[in-house]
Design a protein around this motif. Structure first.
Motif, PDB file in Angstrom:
ATOM      1  N   GLY A 103       0.739  34.294 -38.434  1.00 29.20           N
ATOM      2  CA  GLY A 103       1.159  33.441 -39.682  1.00 29.20           C
ATOM      3  C   GLY A 103      -0.286  33.039 -40.165  1.00 29.20           C
ATOM      4  O   GLY A 103      -0.504  32.813 -41.171  1.00 29.20           O
ATOM      5  N   ALA A 104      -1.303  32.690 -39.229  1.00 32.56           N
ATOM      6  CA  ALA A 104      -2.563  32.260 -39.783  1.00 32.56           C
ATOM      7  C   ALA A 104      -3.360  33.374 -40.423  1.00 32.56           C
ATOM      8  O   ALA A 104      -3.965  33.492 -41.493  1.00 32.56           O
ATOM      9  CB  ALA A 104      -3.338  31.831 -38.568  1.00 32.56           C
ATOM     10  N   VAL A 105      -3.132  34.712 -39.889  1.00 35.34           N
ATOM     11  CA  VAL A 105      -3.866  35.901 -40.631  1.00 35.34           C
ATOM     12  C   VAL A 105      -3.143  35.866 -42.080  1.00 35.34           C
ATOM     13  O   VAL A 105      -3.675  36.418 -43.086  1.00 35.34           O
ATOM     14  CB  VAL A 105      -3.339  37.330 -39.867  1.00 35.34           C
ATOM     15  N   ARG A 106      -1.804  35.836 -42.113  1.00 34.33           N
ATOM     16  CA  ARG A 106      -1.100  36.177 -43.598  1.00 34.33           C
ATOM     17  C   ARG A 106      -1.638  34.934 -44.436  1.00 34.33           C
ATOM     18  O   ARG A 106      -1.658  35.306 -45.716  1.00 34.33           O
ATOM     19  CB  ARG A 106       0.403  36.115 -43.249  1.00 34.33           C
ATOM     20  N   HIS A 107      -1.762  33.891 -43.598  1.00 34.98           N
ATOM     21  CA  HIS A 107      -2.148  32.755 -45.001  1.00 34.98           C
ATOM     22  C   HIS A 107      -3.560  33.035 -45.261  1.00 34.98           C
ATOM     23  O   HIS A 107      -3.922  32.688 -46.578  1.00 34.98           O
ATOM     24  CB  HIS A 107      -2.047  31.382 -43.974  1.00 34.98           C
ATOM     25  N   THR A 108      -4.465  33.387 -44.333  1.00 35.47           N
ATOM     26  CA  THR A 108      -5.888  33.738 -44.865  1.00 35.47           C
ATOM     27  C   THR A 108      -5.858  34.754 -45.617  1.00 35.47           C
ATOM     28  O   THR A 108      -6.723  34.883 -46.630  1.00 35.47           O
ATOM     29  CB  THR A 108      -6.823  33.878 -43.437  1.00 35.47           C
ATOM     30  N   ALA A 109      -5.006  36.009 -45.442  1.00 36.83           N
ATOM     31  CA  ALA A 109      -4.935  36.939 -46.377  1.00 36.83           C
ATOM     32  C   ALA A 109      -4.665  36.658 -47.948  1.00 36.83           C
ATOM     33  O   ALA A 109      -5.293  37.497 -48.785  1.00 36.83           O
ATOM     34  CB  ALA A 109      -3.792  38.000 -45.917  1.00 36.83           C
ATOM     35  N   ARG A 110      -3.859  35.502 -47.994  1.00 38.29           N
ATOM     36  CA  ARG A 110      -3.596  34.971 -49.525  1.00 38.29           C
ATOM     37  C   ARG A 110      -5.036  34.866 -50.072  1.00 38.29           C
ATOM     38  O   ARG A 110      -5.143  34.663 -51.357  1.00 38.29           O
ATOM     39  CB  ARG A 110      -2.774  33.795 -49.435  1.00 38.29           C
ATOM     40  N   LEU A 111      -6.175  34.335 -49.484  1.00 33.91           N
ATOM     41  CA  LEU A 111      -7.290  34.156 -50.173  1.00 33.91           C
ATOM     42  C   LEU A 111      -8.077  35.513 -50.514  1.00 33.91           C
ATOM     43  O   LEU A 111      -9.294  35.142 -51.285  1.00 33.91           O
ATOM     44  CB  LEU A 111      -8.053  32.979 -48.980  1.00 33.91           C
ATOM     45  N   TRP A 112      -7.904  36.450 -49.997  1.00 35.79           N
ATOM     46  CA  TRP A 112      -8.560  37.704 -50.176  1.00 35.79           C
ATOM     47  C   TRP A 112      -8.041  38.111 -51.398  1.00 35.79           C
ATOM     48  O   TRP A 112      -6.806  38.336 -51.918  1.00 35.79           O
ATOM     49  CB  TRP A 112      -8.162  38.727 -49.113  1.00 35.79           C
ATOM     50  N   PRO A 113      -9.126  38.529 -52.409  1.00 35.63           N
ATOM     51  CA  PRO A 113      -8.830  38.967 -53.877  1.00 35.63           C
ATOM     52  C   PRO A 113      -8.207  40.350 -53.630  1.00 35.63           C
ATOM     53  O   PRO A 113      -7.847  40.827 -54.984  1.00 35.63           O
ATOM     54  CB  PRO A 113     -10.397  38.890 -54.480  1.00 35.63           C
ATOM     55  N   GLY A 114      -8.379  41.142 -52.676  1.00 35.02           N
ATOM     56  CA  GLY A 114      -7.765  42.651 -52.762  1.00 35.02           C
ATOM     57  C   GLY A 114      -6.382  42.630 -52.072  1.00 35.02           C
ATOM     58  O   GLY A 114      -5.799  41.757 -51.995  1.00 35.02           O
ATOM     59  N   ARG A 115      -5.743  43.818 -51.623  1.00 40.59           N
ATOM     60  CA  ARG A 115      -4.731  43.999 -51.025  1.00 40.59           C
ATOM     61  C   ARG A 115      -4.894  43.570 -49.835  1.00 40.59           C
ATOM     62  O   ARG A 115      -5.679  43.974 -48.838  1.00 40.59           O
ATOM     63  CB  ARG A 115      -4.211  45.622 -51.082  1.00 40.59           C
ATOM     64  N   ALA A 116      -3.646  42.899 -49.299  1.00 39.77           N
ATOM     65  CA  ALA A 116      -3.529  42.359 -48.031  1.00 39.77           C
ATOM     66  C   ALA A 116      -2.082  42.509 -47.546  1.00 39.77           C
ATOM     67  O   ALA A 116      -1.156  41.711 -47.868  1.00 39.77           O
ATOM     68  CB  ALA A 116      -4.073  41.055 -47.595  1.00 39.77           C
ATOM     69  N   ALA A 117      -1.771  44.006 -47.235  1.00 40.51           N
ATOM     70  CA  ALA A 117      -0.171  43.960 -47.199  1.00 40.51           C
ATOM     71  C   ALA A 117       0.053  44.070 -45.682  1.00 40.51           C
ATOM     72  O   ALA A 117      -0.719  43.772 -44.691  1.00 40.51           O
ATOM     73  CB  ALA A 117       0.366  45.251 -47.756  1.00 40.51           C
ATOM     74  N   CYS A 118       1.270  44.657 -45.234  1.00 47.57           N
ATOM     75  CA  CYS A 118       1.534  44.655 -43.700  1.00 47.57           C
ATOM     76  C   CYS A 118       0.444  45.501 -42.918  1.00 47.57           C
ATOM     77  O   CYS A 118       0.469  44.994 -41.752  1.00 47.57           O
ATOM     78  CB  CYS A 118       2.891  45.547 -43.466  1.00 47.57           C
ATOM     79  N   MET A 119      -0.112  46.474 -43.519  1.00 47.18           N
ATOM     80  CA  MET A 119      -1.068  47.303 -42.442  1.00 47.18           C
ATOM     81  C   MET A 119      -2.406  46.328 -41.974  1.00 47.18           C
ATOM     82  O   MET A 119      -3.032  46.333 -41.047  1.00 47.18           O
ATOM     83  CB  MET A 119      -1.478  48.406 -43.140  1.00 47.18           C
ATOM     84  N   GLU A 120      -2.998  45.539 -43.365  1.00 46.19           N
ATOM     85  CA  GLU A 120      -3.916  44.708 -43.071  1.00 46.19           C
ATOM     86  C   GLU A 120      -3.648  43.756 -42.316  1.00 46.19           C
ATOM     87  O   GLU A 120      -4.558  43.305 -41.431  1.00 46.19           O
ATOM     88  CB  GLU A 120      -4.391  44.560 -44.471  1.00 46.19           C
ATOM     89  N   THR A 121      -2.413  42.985 -42.542  1.00 47.84           N
ATOM     90  CA  THR A 121      -2.399  41.739 -41.828  1.00 47.84           C
ATOM     91  C   THR A 121      -1.960  41.994 -40.386  1.00 47.84           C
ATOM     92  O   THR A 121      -2.487  41.258 -39.395  1.00 47.84           O
ATOM     93  CB  THR A 121      -1.224  40.906 -42.304  1.00 47.84           C
ATOM     94  N   SER A 122      -1.150  43.105 -40.084  1.00 47.22           N
ATOM     95  CA  SER A 122      -0.814  43.260 -38.667  1.00 47.22           C
ATOM     96  C   SER A 122      -2.383  43.834 -38.155  1.00 47.22           C
ATOM     97  O   SER A 122      -2.354  43.307 -36.606  1.00 47.22           O
ATOM     98  CB  SER A 122       0.140  44.194 -38.641  1.00 47.22           C
ATOM     99  N   LEU A 123      -3.042  44.557 -38.487  1.00 49.55           N
ATOM    100  CA  LEU A 123      -4.089  44.879 -37.878  1.00 49.55           C
ATOM    101  C   LEU A 123      -5.265  43.729 -37.642  1.00 49.55           C
ATOM    102  O   LEU A 123      -5.716  43.448 -36.574  1.00 49.55           O
ATOM    103  CB  LEU A 123      -4.812  46.008 -38.694  1.00 49.55           C
ATOM    104  N   GLY A 124      -5.073  42.901 -38.587  1.00 53.16           N
ATOM    105  CA  GLY A 124      -5.929  41.399 -38.560  1.00 53.16           C
ATOM    106  C   GLY A 124      -5.463  40.840 -37.453  1.00 53.16           C
ATOM    107  O   GLY A 124      -6.232  40.060 -36.705  1.00 53.16           O
ATOM    108  N   ALA A 125      -4.191  40.586 -37.139  1.00 56.42           N
ATOM    109  CA  ALA A 125      -3.524  39.859 -36.216  1.00 56.42           C
ATOM    110  C   ALA A 125      -3.987  40.386 -34.661  1.00 56.42           C
ATOM    111  O   ALA A 125      -4.288  39.946 -33.712  1.00 56.42           O
ATOM    112  CB  ALA A 125      -2.047  39.654 -36.377  1.00 56.42           C
ATOM    113  N   VAL A 126      -4.002  41.756 -34.530  1.00 59.21           N
ATOM    114  CA  VAL A 126      -4.138  42.511 -33.521  1.00 59.21           C
ATOM    115  C   VAL A 126      -5.727  42.058 -33.030  1.00 59.21           C
ATOM    116  O   VAL A 126      -6.067  41.913 -31.841  1.00 59.21           O
ATOM    117  CB  VAL A 126      -4.109  44.001 -33.543  1.00 59.21           C
ATOM    118  N   LEU A 127      -6.521  42.298 -34.014  1.00 57.52           N
ATOM    119  CA  LEU A 127      -7.823  41.956 -33.989  1.00 57.52           C
ATOM    120  C   LEU A 127      -8.151  40.655 -33.337  1.00 57.52           C
ATOM    121  O   LEU A 127      -9.143  40.397 -32.761  1.00 57.52           O
ATOM    122  CB  LEU A 127      -8.664  42.618 -35.024  1.00 57.52           C
ATOM    123  N   ALA A 128      -7.679  39.893 -34.258  1.00 60.85           N
ATOM    124  CA  ALA A 128      -7.883  38.282 -33.754  1.00 60.85           C
ATOM    125  C   ALA A 128      -7.447  38.165 -32.384  1.00 60.85           C
ATOM    126  O   ALA A 128      -8.081  37.336 -31.509  1.00 60.85           O
ATOM    127  CB  ALA A 128      -7.018  37.428 -34.918  1.00 60.85           C
TER     128      ALA A 128
END
Length: 104
Positions: free
Chosen positions: A28-53
């Motif tokens: 949830g925190a990664v998805r919330h933070t992804a809303r601030l990104w001006p580019g694309r942040a879909a399932c691949m980006e958010t799921s990878l961000g969560a795994v890396l976090a």
């Protein structure tokens, strides 16, 4: 950096398992933070961000790539998976059907 250290903990192999509540909060925190990104942040980006976090916290989440069958239509999808519990923060009201092609 020691290569064994990188493969053991940073890629999820040596980390401790997350609890279900903490894993959902992390995704949830990664998805919330992804809303601030001006580019694309879909399932691949958010799921990878969560795994890396999770890896930065020395915790273990799997990164899964595959297909989602419910709700229709069938689409390619990526998600974070908690070992032993399944997908984290995904639609599950109707029994979230999926086929995993790759787990990292």
């Amino acid at each position: 950096m020691n290569p064994e250290r990188l493969t053991g903990s940073a890629l999820g192999g040596g980390g401790a398992a997350l609890g279900t509540d903490r894993a959902e909060a992390l995704v949830g925190a990664v998805r919330h933070t992804a809303r601030l990104w001006p580019g694309r942040a879909a399932c691949m980006e958010t799921s990878l961000g969560a795994v890396l976090a999770a890896a930065l916290l020395r915790q273990c989440l799997n990164w899964c790539l595959g297909a989602r069958f419910a709700p229709p239509p069938v689409v390619y999808h990526a998600w974070a998976d908690l070992p032993g519990h399944g997908p984290v923060s995904e639609y599950t009201a109707a029994g979230w059907h999926r086929h995993t092609a790759l787990t990292i």
